[in-house]
Motif scaffolding. Sequence first.
Motif: not given
Length: 453
Positions: A334-341, A128-142, A108-112
Motif C-alpha cells: 500500500a501507499d501510506s502518507i507520513w503523518v508529519g508531511t 486488501l483495504p482491510e489490511l491497512w486499517k487501524t486496530e480499532s477498524g476506524s482508520g485507514q492508513l494506506g 496519516l489516517d486517510l478516512s476523512d
Amino acid sequence: MNRKKKAALSGALALALGLGACASGTPQSDADVTLRYWLWDSSQLPGYRQCAENFQADNPDIFISMEQYGWDDYWTQLTAALVAENAPDVFTNHTSRFGRYATLDQLLDLSDYIERDDYDLTQFQEGLPELWKTESGSGQLGIPKDWDTVGLFYNEEMVEEAGYTEEDLWELEWNPEDGGTYEEFLAAMTIDANGVHGNEPGFDSNNVVTYGIGYNEAGSGYGQVQWSPYPLSNGWDYADENPWGRVFNYDDPNFQESIEWWQSLIGKGYMPSLAIASSGIGTLESFGAGAYATLIEGSWNMSNVASRATFDLDVAPTPIGPSGQRASVMNGLADSIWVGTGHPEEAWKWVSYMGSTECQDIIAQEAVVFPAISSSTELAIPAFEELGFNAEAFSIHLDEETTVTSPVVDRWAQLDSIMNPAMAAVIAGQSDVSSLTDANNQVNDMMARDRDD
C-alpha cells in the motif's frame, strides 16, 4: 513524536548504515510543492515514473521526487528518516512493517479524505483495504497498490522428461503422511550425480545435482515462499484473527505435521539442506542454473525468475492439500502518507491517483505485479502471459477463494526474533518439530504483554 515513540524508532535503527538511493528527477521550477515518494522495487520504477508524469501533467503545481532503495536499505533509511522527523511524504508500505508504524502514530489516517472525496475502496480486490486499517477498524492508513500470491515455478524441459504434463501439475495433491502425488512429482524431478531420479532404484540422496524443489531459508514465522502453502491447505491459520491477531497457532498439530513433512524432503534428497539453501547463492540463480527443478515463489518475481532462466519455464498453482483445497498467502502493498508531511492535501492527491485505474492500468501493462484494482488485474494477466507465464496459476486463488491474508501485527520484529531461530533449528534437524510449541508460547506471551513495554 513523543519521547517513547522516538526511542522505539531509534532502537530499530541500531547498527544501521547510511546507504545511497536511486533518485528520479529534479524539482520543476514552476511547481509549488515537491512530494518525496519512496519505493524499494526497481522493477516498478518505470511504471510509477509514467504515473508521475501523467499526474504532474494534470497537477503542474506538484512535483513527484521519486527515490528507490533496495529492500534492506529501504527500511533502514525509512526508520532513520522517521527518527529524524524527515520522512518522505509518501512511501510504499509492507504488511510486516505496517503494524509497528501504525502503533507509533507515524501514518496519516486517510478516512476523512476518503469520505470527503467519495473515494471507492470497493474497486480493490476483496480483503486488501482491510489490511491497512487501524486496530480499532476506524482508520485507514494506506491505499492498496498491488497483491500477490505464490505458485510453483518449474523447468518445462525437466517436467516433460519426467513424463508430466502441464495439466498434471495443476492437479497435484499433498498430504503429511506420504506426500501424495506432489511428493511423487518432486521425487521424479530430483536427479543425482549419476543421472538417477529420486523415484528410481539406486538413487543417491547424498549426491544430488538437481533438487526437486528449492528454497532460501527456514521461513521464520511467515514462510510465504517456503512452507506456507502446506499448513494453510491443512486447516491451519497464523493467528486467532487477522489483521491484529494476538494469539498465534504454531503449536497446532496441523501446522507441526505439515512442517515435519516439509522438512522430511531434505532427508529424502528431494530438497537441499538448510546449509545449502542458505549458503548465499540465491534461489532464483540456483533455479535458473538448473540446480532446482521447481521453486515456490511469488507472483511479484515473475520477471526476475524469467530473466535468470536459460530454459523454458512456466508456473502452476500450489498443490491441493488435506483440506481439499490449495492455499496461498495473499499479501499486498500500500501507499501510506507520513503523518508529519507538510503537504497532506497534495500527498493525498498523489496517493489517490496511484490508487486509480489510470495509474494501475499502466502498472498492469508493465507485467511486474498484479495491481490491487480488480479491473486492472484483468489487464495484467495477458501481459504476464506475453512473458510466457500462465498467470492464472496465481489468480486461481482469488477465483477459488483459497487466499489467506498476510498477518498484520504490531510486533512482527519481536515475533520474528523468536520464530526465526526456532524454525531454523527444526529445518536444520537440530530440534524436533514439537519444539515449536515452546516457541509459540513465547510468541503469545510476548504478544500478551503491555505494548508499551
